[in-house]
Write a protein that holds these residues in place. Sequence first.
Motif, PDB file in Angstrom:
ATOM      1  N   GLU A   1      38.315  33.825  59.836  1.00  0.00           N
ATOM      2  CA  GLU A   1      37.237  34.032  58.875  1.00  0.00           C
ATOM      3  C   GLU A   1      37.793  34.171  57.453  1.00  0.00           C
ATOM      4  O   GLU A   1      38.892  34.674  57.237  1.00  0.00           O
ATOM      5  N   PHE A   2      36.985  33.719  56.520  1.00  0.00           N
ATOM      6  CA  PHE A   2      37.326  33.774  55.108  1.00  0.00           C
ATOM      7  C   PHE A   2      36.106  34.312  54.367  1.00  0.00           C
ATOM      8  O   PHE A   2      34.994  33.826  54.571  1.00  0.00           O
ATOM      9  N   ILE A   3      36.306  35.323  53.543  1.00  0.00           N
ATOM     10  CA  ILE A   3      35.205  35.911  52.776  1.00  0.00           C
ATOM     11  C   ILE A   3      35.424  35.620  51.302  1.00  0.00           C
ATOM     12  O   ILE A   3      36.509  35.864  50.764  1.00  0.00           O
ATOM     13  N   SER A   4      34.393  35.106  50.669  1.00  0.00           N
ATOM     14  CA  SER A   4      34.391  34.931  49.216  1.00  0.00           C
ATOM     15  C   SER A   4      33.499  36.014  48.613  1.00  0.00           C
ATOM     16  O   SER A   4      32.355  36.197  49.051  1.00  0.00           O
ATOM     17  N   ALA A   5      34.034  36.745  47.633  1.00  0.00           N
ATOM     18  CA  ALA A   5      33.259  37.768  46.935  1.00  0.00           C
ATOM     19  C   ALA A   5      33.373  37.500  45.442  1.00  0.00           C
ATOM     20  O   ALA A   5      34.448  37.681  44.863  1.00  0.00           O
ATOM     21  N   THR A   6      32.285  37.052  44.831  1.00  0.00           N
ATOM     22  CA  THR A   6      32.301  36.724  43.409  1.00  0.00           C
ATOM     23  C   THR A   6      31.519  37.773  42.638  1.00  0.00           C
ATOM     24  O   THR A   6      30.396  38.129  43.020  1.00  0.00           O
ATOM     25  N   VAL A   7      32.132  38.270  41.555  1.00  0.00           N
ATOM     26  CA  VAL A   7      31.538  39.333  40.742  1.00  0.00           C
ATOM     27  C   VAL A   7      31.341  38.810  39.319  1.00  0.00           C
ATOM     28  O   VAL A   7      32.297  38.365  38.669  1.00  0.00           O
TER      29      VAL A   7
ATOM     30  N   ALA B   1      26.679  41.577  39.104  1.00  0.00           N
ATOM     31  CA  ALA B   1      26.119  41.011  40.332  1.00  0.00           C
ATOM     32  C   ALA B   1      27.303  40.604  41.193  1.00  0.00           C
ATOM     33  O   ALA B   1      28.297  40.066  40.685  1.00  0.00           O
ATOM     34  N   ALA B   2      27.229  40.861  42.479  1.00  0.00           N
ATOM     35  CA  ALA B   2      28.305  40.528  43.408  1.00  0.00           C
ATOM     36  C   ALA B   2      27.714  39.817  44.608  1.00  0.00           C
ATOM     37  O   ALA B   2      26.761  40.319  45.228  1.00  0.00           O
ATOM     38  N   VAL B   3      28.252  38.641  44.929  1.00  0.00           N
ATOM     39  CA  VAL B   3      27.748  37.841  46.049  1.00  0.00           C
ATOM     40  C   VAL B   3      28.882  37.639  47.046  1.00  0.00           C
ATOM     41  O   VAL B   3      29.972  37.183  46.683  1.00  0.00           O
ATOM     42  N   PHE B   4      28.614  37.990  48.308  1.00  0.00           N
ATOM     43  CA  PHE B   4      29.583  37.897  49.389  1.00  0.00           C
ATOM     44  C   PHE B   4      29.127  36.820  50.372  1.00  0.00           C
ATOM     45  O   PHE B   4      27.974  36.841  50.829  1.00  0.00           O
ATOM     46  N   THR B   5      30.025  35.903  50.717  1.00  0.00           N
ATOM     47  CA  THR B   5      29.709  34.824  51.645  1.00  0.00           C
ATOM     48  C   THR B   5      30.849  34.670  52.637  1.00  0.00           C
ATOM     49  O   THR B   5      32.017  34.770  52.260  1.00  0.00           O
ATOM     50  N   SER B   6      30.506  34.406  53.884  1.00  0.00           N
ATOM     51  CA  SER B   6      31.498  34.216  54.948  1.00  0.00           C
ATOM     52  C   SER B   6      31.593  32.738  55.314  1.00  0.00           C
ATOM     53  O   SER B   6      30.569  32.044  55.399  1.00  0.00           O
TER      54      SER B   6
ATOM     55  N   GLN C   1      27.104  36.335  30.308  1.00  0.00           N
ATOM     56  CA  GLN C   1      28.202  37.115  30.882  1.00  0.00           C
ATOM     57  C   GLN C   1      29.166  37.623  29.800  1.00  0.00           C
ATOM     58  O   GLN C   1      29.300  37.031  28.732  1.00  0.00           O
ATOM     59  N   THR C   2      29.827  38.727  30.097  1.00  0.00           N
ATOM     60  CA  THR C   2      30.807  39.311  29.172  1.00  0.00           C
ATOM     61  C   THR C   2      32.225  38.855  29.501  1.00  0.00           C
ATOM     62  O   THR C   2      33.142  39.080  28.708  1.00  0.00           O
ATOM     63  N   ALA C   3      32.427  38.239  30.651  1.00  0.00           N
ATOM     64  CA  ALA C   3      33.733  37.710  31.048  1.00  0.00           C
ATOM     65  C   ALA C   3      33.499  36.672  32.126  1.00  0.00           C
ATOM     66  O   ALA C   3      32.423  36.612  32.729  1.00  0.00           O
ATOM     67  N   ALA C   4      34.495  35.843  32.356  1.00  0.00           N
ATOM     68  CA  ALA C   4      34.372  34.860  33.435  1.00  0.00           C
ATOM     69  C   ALA C   4      34.229  35.578  34.768  1.00  0.00           C
ATOM     70  O   ALA C   4      34.815  36.642  34.973  1.00  0.00           O
ATOM     71  N   PRO C   5      33.437  35.024  35.692  1.00  0.00           N
ATOM     72  CA  PRO C   5      33.297  35.675  37.000  1.00  0.00           C
ATOM     73  C   PRO C   5      34.636  35.722  37.721  1.00  0.00           C
ATOM     74  O   PRO C   5      35.497  34.861  37.539  1.00  0.00           O
TER      75      PRO C   5
END
Length: 257
Positions: A143-149, A203-208, A239-243
């Motif tokens: 499994e691989f999890i991507s978490a983008t903030v 905002a934080a998005v988590f995907t498997s 945005q104030t910075a790159a995700p």
Amino acid sequence: MSHTHTHTPTHADADADRQPAVIELRQYTLRPGRREELIELFDREFIETQEETGMVVLGQFRDLDDPDRFVWLRGFQDMTVRHHALAAFYDGPVWAEHGPRANATMTDSDDVLLLRPLTAGSGFTVRPSHRPRPGAPAPAPEEFISATVWSFPPGEPEGITLIRNGLLPLLHETGPAPLAALTTETAHNTFARLPVRTAENVAAVFTSYPDEHAHQRHLAEIQAHPRTREILTGIEREQTAAPRTLRLAPTHRSLIP
């Protein structure tokens, strides 16, 4: 509405879905070469013992881009339960016995975001009874999890709205539905012994994904979508910075994915 009592989990709770309303995203910087030591200690001593106080340990991860970084998530029914659960655990016998060894693996443990579901139903849904038992054979890590903030100016809702109304529908259209979409919990941190990052609006998005190749395919599908440019341009304006994207591999006993 906040509950004013501390919830003690029962056997029935262990078989029920848990959907915490308050989530901590914790990122620890470790002393070189000590991540496996912390993971072994954490997965053996700090999962069930934290959950006995009323919280749920959602996931533990190796950061694939930094061998000395450990990332984990835990959830709470509400802020009142959080305060009682943290006090019970950190004043309790398990942390007294094993906490010094855990702390000795770390150089920094204060990178913590306090989060809540971005929309109704967009939080993590987990069932603790599905967690592998201690000592069970570990499957091959796939499994691989991507978490983008994404970070936006404090108090400004426009960026979060663009994530909710633009990016999330696009993610659903092009690939696996996110495991969770979260945003900043603005309630005051009432457990001052454990700092959290203040003045945040994220905002934080988590995907498997089955593996990292599947993640790359999904990114390519997003880039090819006709609405992507407009949506991302709008988010970039706010945005104030790159995700920042965390590339994470769950430990053997992680409930996520």
